[in-house]
Design an enzyme around this catalytic site. Structure first.
Site, PDB file in Angstrom:
ATOM      1  N   ASP A  45     -27.075 -50.526  13.105  1.00 15.22           N
ATOM      2  CA  ASP A  45     -25.901 -49.640  13.087  1.00 15.22           C
ATOM      3  C   ASP A  45     -26.217 -48.149  13.118  1.00 15.22           C
ATOM      4  O   ASP A  45     -25.299 -47.347  12.939  1.00 15.22           O
ATOM      5  CB  ASP A  45     -25.063 -49.938  11.837  1.00 15.22           C
ATOM      6  N   HIS A  83     -20.171 -55.209   8.063  1.00 13.73           N
ATOM      7  CA  HIS A  83     -21.409 -55.664   8.705  1.00 13.73           C
ATOM      8  C   HIS A  83     -22.365 -56.222   7.655  1.00 13.73           C
ATOM      9  O   HIS A  83     -22.112 -56.150   6.455  1.00 13.73           O
ATOM     10  CB  HIS A  83     -22.078 -54.534   9.479  1.00 13.73           C
ATOM     11  N   SER A 102     -17.436 -57.834  15.843  1.00 15.81           N
ATOM     12  CA  SER A 102     -18.867 -57.549  15.747  1.00 15.81           C
ATOM     13  C   SER A 102     -19.595 -58.483  14.803  1.00 15.81           C
ATOM     14  O   SER A 102     -20.811 -58.450  14.731  1.00 15.81           O
ATOM     15  CB  SER A 102     -19.094 -56.095  15.328  1.00 15.81           C
TER      16      SER A 102
END
Lengths: 172, 177
Positions: free
Chosen positions: B120, B94, B54
């Site tokens: 998210d 992230h 990701s």
């Protein structure tokens, strides 16, 4: 005299040392290059609205920007990827710091390191945490970049600060 | 040089004891380094392996990240953070997209994966809109590519872990200079 195990052991220990030395060298040479991209940013506000968003009223702004920046020395041989992002930073009555990313771009090896944008719309809406954008006289837009090297630390830099003031009324 | 010889209480009893002590020293040093890093960095997990794609193309599966977690240094936009979500076992790596720091200093922030098209909020616990300082496992400071692939392979094939540990253990115990 020298068993197969000893040979494998010596060989793997030596290759790990050589790899480590090369990796450290690669990381250290990144300091020979300037991390600056000297960005120039210009911003225009397109729209300012107050909407109902997740059970509270928030100000939302949409903007376009012009950008010129040269990442050729940031994108040196020890760089893997440069993550470039445009942020809006401002103070409000309830928050002493608000930072919102309105646009981003990933620069990879082989991409053109000179960025030139005209009338580029933002990627993400500028959502406030309340209604603090309306009439805010000091919203600073600036370009930031985070270098992801082939190996080493993950530094962040910024430049091209541009101060804008937002109107009190809805704007189209 | 069989297994039984090593355990027998013959004249080379001292050697046997020494070898077990050497083995114990290695295990203890590894543990000390890990715990020492935890204290130094303030992070419960100072080294993590990236497990998903990701954050591509910046971080790929198997890359290693070094983390610190200094609560006095405020979280800012653009940082790569590792955080935990209640109800999920595996921490997520992230990038911070939005930060709001209130007058009393409490920070709430929103994250997004570089390779994801949306933020998210869909990954967070139900009804959760923001992350807080207490959700943070650590913030990325250093990066080494590929090295974490070993742990991914070992997690995919757990038997390999025991084979590797067993072989290493036997080598340490039976290794004679």
């Amino acid at each position: 005299m020298h068993s197969a195990f000893q040979r494998i052991n010596t060989l793997s220990a030596f290759s790990v040392s050589v790899l480590t030395a090369l990796a450290i060298g690669c990381f250290l040479t990144s300091y020979m290059y300037s991390p600056n991209a000297n960005p120039e940013v210009d911003v225009r506000l397109l729209q300012l609205r107050t909407i109902f968003y997740f059970d509270q009223s928030v100000d939302v702004a949409a903007l376009t920007f012009d950008l010129h920046a040269d990442f050729s020395s940031v994108m040196n041989w020890s760089t893997h990827v440069v993550f470039i992002y445009l942020t809006a930073e401002y103070e409000t009555q309830n928050n002493r710091v608000n930072q919102v990313v309105v646009w981003d771009k990933i620069l990879q090896q082989g991409d053109n390191p000179v960025l030139n944008y005209k009338e580029q719309p933002g990627k993400y809406g500028l959502f406030d945490d309340g209604t603090g954008l309306r009439g805010n006289k000091n919203v600073t837009l600036s370009l930031h970049w985070n270098v992801i090297p082939l190996i080493g630390s993950l530094p962040r830099f910024s430049g091209g600060h541009r101060q804008v003031s937002f109107p009190q009324q809805d704007s189209l | 040089m069989g297994l039984l010889d090593a355990f027998s209480l013959g004249p080379n009893k001292r050697d046997t004891v020494l070898q077990f002590l050497n083995f114990a020293m290695i295990v203890a040093s590894a543990l000390m380094i890990w715990k020492g890093l935890m204290v130094y960095t303030g992070s419960e997990s100072p080294i993590v392996v990236v497990l998903s794609g990701s954050m591509l193309p910046g971080l790929q599966r198997g890359d290693l990240l070094f983390l610190t977690n200094d609560a006095t240094d405020p979280i800012r936009v653009g940082e790569i953070v590792v955080f935990k979500i209640s109800g999920r076992d595996i921490p997520i790596v992230h990038r911070v997209l939005k930060v709001h720091e209130s007058l009393d200093g409490t920070v709430k922030f929103l994250t997004k994966g570089d390779n994801n098209t949306i933020d998210d909020r869909g990954l967070y616990a139900q009804g959760q809109l923001w992350l807080k300082q207490e959700d943070v496992v650590g913030r990325a400071r250093g990066f080494i590519p590929y090295v974490g692939m070993l742990t991914i392979i070992m997690n995919a094939y757990p038997q390999l872990k025991f084979v590797l540990l067993g072989v290493l253990g036997l080598v340490v115990i039976f290794h004679k200079d």
